[in-house]
Motif scaffolding. Structure first.
Motif, PDB file in Angstrom:
ATOM      1  N   ILE A  86       0.801  -1.167  -0.189  1.00 34.95           N
ATOM      2  CA  ILE A  86       0.026  -0.112   0.012  1.00 34.95           C
ATOM      3  C   ILE A  86       0.899   1.076   0.021  1.00 34.95           C
ATOM      4  CG2 ILE A  86      -1.592   1.291   1.355  1.00 34.95           C
ATOM      5  CD1 ILE A  86      -2.793  -1.183   2.338  1.00 34.95           C
ATOM      6  N   THR A  87       1.977   1.275   0.755  1.00 34.11           N
ATOM      7  CA  THR A  87       2.852   2.488   0.918  1.00 34.11           C
ATOM      8  C   THR A  87       3.451   2.665  -0.490  1.00 34.11           C
ATOM      9  OG1 THR A  87       3.380   1.878   3.266  1.00 34.11           O
ATOM     10  CG2 THR A  87       4.939   3.247   1.945  1.00 34.11           C
ATOM     11  N   GLY A  88       4.056   1.646  -1.186  1.00 33.74           N
ATOM     12  CA  GLY A  88       4.522   1.631  -2.618  1.00 33.74           C
ATOM     13  C   GLY A  88       3.684   2.292  -3.586  1.00 33.74           C
ATOM     14  N   ALA A 114      12.454  14.373 -11.250  1.00 36.34           N
ATOM     15  CA  ALA A 114      11.909  13.147 -11.600  1.00 36.34           C
ATOM     16  C   ALA A 114      11.600  12.079 -10.414  1.00 36.34           C
ATOM     17  CB  ALA A 114      13.092  12.596 -12.628  1.00 36.34           C
ATOM     18  N   TRP A 115      12.196  12.180  -9.309  1.00 33.83           N
ATOM     19  CA  TRP A 115      12.122  11.446  -8.528  1.00 33.83           C
ATOM     20  C   TRP A 115      12.408   9.863  -8.767  1.00 33.83           C
ATOM     21  CZ3 TRP A 115      11.365  13.803  -4.013  1.00 33.83           C
ATOM     22  CH2 TRP A 115      10.520  15.239  -4.176  1.00 33.83           C
ATOM     23  N   LEU A 116      11.363   8.885  -8.782  1.00 29.87           N
ATOM     24  CA  LEU A 116      11.616   7.468  -8.974  1.00 29.87           C
ATOM     25  C   LEU A 116      12.116   7.187 -10.277  1.00 29.87           C
ATOM     26  CD1 LEU A 116       8.686   6.101  -6.903  1.00 29.87           C
ATOM     27  CD2 LEU A 116      10.780   6.372  -6.069  1.00 29.87           C
ATOM     28  N   VAL A 198      10.716  -1.712  -2.428  1.00 26.61           N
ATOM     29  CA  VAL A 198      11.302  -1.187  -3.699  1.00 26.61           C
ATOM     30  C   VAL A 198      10.859  -2.066  -4.897  1.00 26.61           C
ATOM     31  CG1 VAL A 198      13.647  -1.577  -4.879  1.00 26.61           C
ATOM     32  CG2 VAL A 198      13.696  -1.156  -2.510  1.00 26.61           C
ATOM     33  N   TRP A 199      10.116  -3.506  -4.726  1.00 26.11           N
ATOM     34  CA  TRP A 199       9.492  -3.822  -5.998  1.00 26.11           C
ATOM     35  C   TRP A 199       8.495  -3.179  -6.240  1.00 26.11           C
ATOM     36  CZ3 TRP A 199      11.148  -7.141  -9.460  1.00 26.11           C
ATOM     37  CH2 TRP A 199      10.113  -7.645 -10.076  1.00 26.11           C
ATOM     38  N   VAL A 200       7.577  -2.594  -5.240  1.00 24.71           N
ATOM     39  CA  VAL A 200       6.177  -2.084  -5.669  1.00 24.71           C
ATOM     40  C   VAL A 200       6.775  -0.513  -6.153  1.00 24.71           C
ATOM     41  CG1 VAL A 200       4.092  -1.042  -4.870  1.00 24.71           C
ATOM     42  CG2 VAL A 200       5.106  -3.343  -4.285  1.00 24.71           C
ATOM     43  N   LEU A 201       7.678  -0.114  -5.738  1.00 22.39           N
ATOM     44  CA  LEU A 201       8.033   1.672  -6.086  1.00 22.39           C
ATOM     45  C   LEU A 201       8.538   1.624  -7.486  1.00 22.39           C
ATOM     46  CD1 LEU A 201       9.134   3.069  -2.683  1.00 22.39           C
ATOM     47  CD2 LEU A 201       7.312   3.954  -4.327  1.00 22.39           C
ATOM     48  N   THR A 202       9.748   0.765  -7.747  1.00 25.22           N
ATOM     49  CA  THR A 202      10.482   0.881  -8.716  1.00 25.22           C
ATOM     50  C   THR A 202      10.964  -0.575  -9.557  1.00 25.22           C
ATOM     51  OG1 THR A 202      12.452   0.506  -7.629  1.00 25.22           O
ATOM     52  CG2 THR A 202      11.647   2.793  -7.711  1.00 25.22           C
ATOM     53  N   THR A 212      18.016  -3.936  -5.085  1.00 23.82           N
ATOM     54  CA  THR A 212      18.684  -4.491  -3.712  1.00 23.82           C
ATOM     55  C   THR A 212      19.238  -6.038  -3.960  1.00 23.82           C
ATOM     56  OG1 THR A 212      16.701  -5.200  -2.752  1.00 23.82           O
ATOM     57  CG2 THR A 212      17.490  -2.861  -2.335  1.00 23.82           C
ATOM     58  N   MET A 213      19.823  -6.497  -3.108  1.00 22.23           N
ATOM     59  CA  MET A 213      20.199  -8.049  -3.312  1.00 22.23           C
ATOM     60  C   MET A 213      18.886  -8.837  -3.402  1.00 22.23           C
ATOM     61  SD  MET A 213      23.349  -8.745  -0.606  1.00 22.23           S
ATOM     62  CE  MET A 213      22.758  -8.004   0.736  1.00 22.23           C
ATOM     63  N   ALA A 214      17.840  -8.264  -2.568  1.00 21.67           N
ATOM     64  CA  ALA A 214      16.433  -9.266  -2.344  1.00 21.67           C
ATOM     65  C   ALA A 214      15.814  -9.083  -3.853  1.00 21.67           C
ATOM     66  CB  ALA A 214      15.666  -8.700  -1.478  1.00 21.67           C
TER      67      ALA A 214
END
Length: 268
Positions: A86-88, A114-116, A198-202, A212-214
């Protein structure tokens, strides 16, 4: 650990193409993975030097007699209750370069970003979202730790002539040591294992600049079906987390754990 020494796509039964340490050699020659290590370190440094001091400062402020402080505590803690997904999604809309609320507000001062979607700003944007999401949790930890400190100690320091800063520096902060050390531990482990936000955002983009590693592990394991290589990444993540956890407990939290064991023995 078993599948990390095979070249395997995750399909067609058990792995059979043994490659030994080749997956690990490939990993440490991969610029993306090396970048993951660097970005993880950046997030750890920013979290421990910006996010946690911010949480500590707000916790000390909300420990004072303020009108409506219960409401402030609720508002600051509320983002942590939201799921990472939800945050993403929320910040994907807020930080959209074209229709996002952030750029509409900043357009007045000519500070649009441009942010993300810009490699030069995506990590800063990601950290801002992380701070908004997680600092409330650390704030509650510090607030609980502060309320466990008897007021008589700080009052005695002020009677002796200490200023508010001196009382905080020499009385409150040392007594908050165990809480701060736990907070730092959780923050570092969280940064090492960061994935869903990270996955949801970018999705790790643009051009791997927020990966990231994950996220890299997920990309290879579930997108490219290189499960053996993804398993090797997961093993390295585990080893890094384990070494840090054992070292931190041994050298940083030693007095805290020894004190807890002593108290438990005394209670028996």
């Amino acid at each position: 650990m078993y599948t990390s020494v095979f070249k395997w796509n995750g399909l067609g039964g058990a792995p059979t193409d043994f490659v030994g340490a080749a997956n690990f050699g490939r990993m440490f020659s991969d610029e993306v993975f090396l970048g993951d290590l660097w970005r993880g370190l950046v997030l750890i440094v920013l979290s421990t030097t910006v996010q946690l001091p911010l949480a500590l400062g707000i916790a000390m402020l909300l420990n004072q007699r303020l009108r409506g402080r219960a409401l402030y505590r609720l508002l600051f803690f509320a983002p942590y209750v939201l799921s990472e997904v939800i945050t993403g999604v929320l910040f994907t809309m807020i930080l959209s370069p074209d229709q996002g609320v952030a750029n509409r507000l900043l357009a007045v001062a000519g500070l649009e970003s441009a942010w993300l979607s810009d490699p030069s700003s995506v990590m800063v944007s990601l950290f801002l979202v992380m701070t908004w999401k997680y600092f409330g949790f650390h704030m509650i930890l510090y607030l609980a730790g502060r309320q466990g400190i008897p007021e008589e100690l700080t009052e005695a320091a002020r009677i002796d002539g200490a200023t508010a800063w001196e009382a905080f520096r020499h009385v409150t902060l040392p007594l908050l040591g165990p809480t701060i050390r736990i907070s730092v531990f959780l923050s570092v482990i969280g940064a090492i294992q960061l994935f869903d936000l990270v996955w949801v955002l970018t999705g790790g983009g643009p051009a791997h600049s927020s990966e990231t590693m994950a996220v890299t592990m997920f990309q290879f394991g579930f997108k490219r079906y290189q499960v053996g290589y993804a398993s090797a990444i997961s093993v390295v993540m585990f080893v890094i987390s384990l070494v840090f956890a054992l070292g931190y407990q041994r050298f940083v939290m030693r007095r805290d754990t020894e004190g807890a064991i002593t108290v438990m023995r005394d209670q028996r």
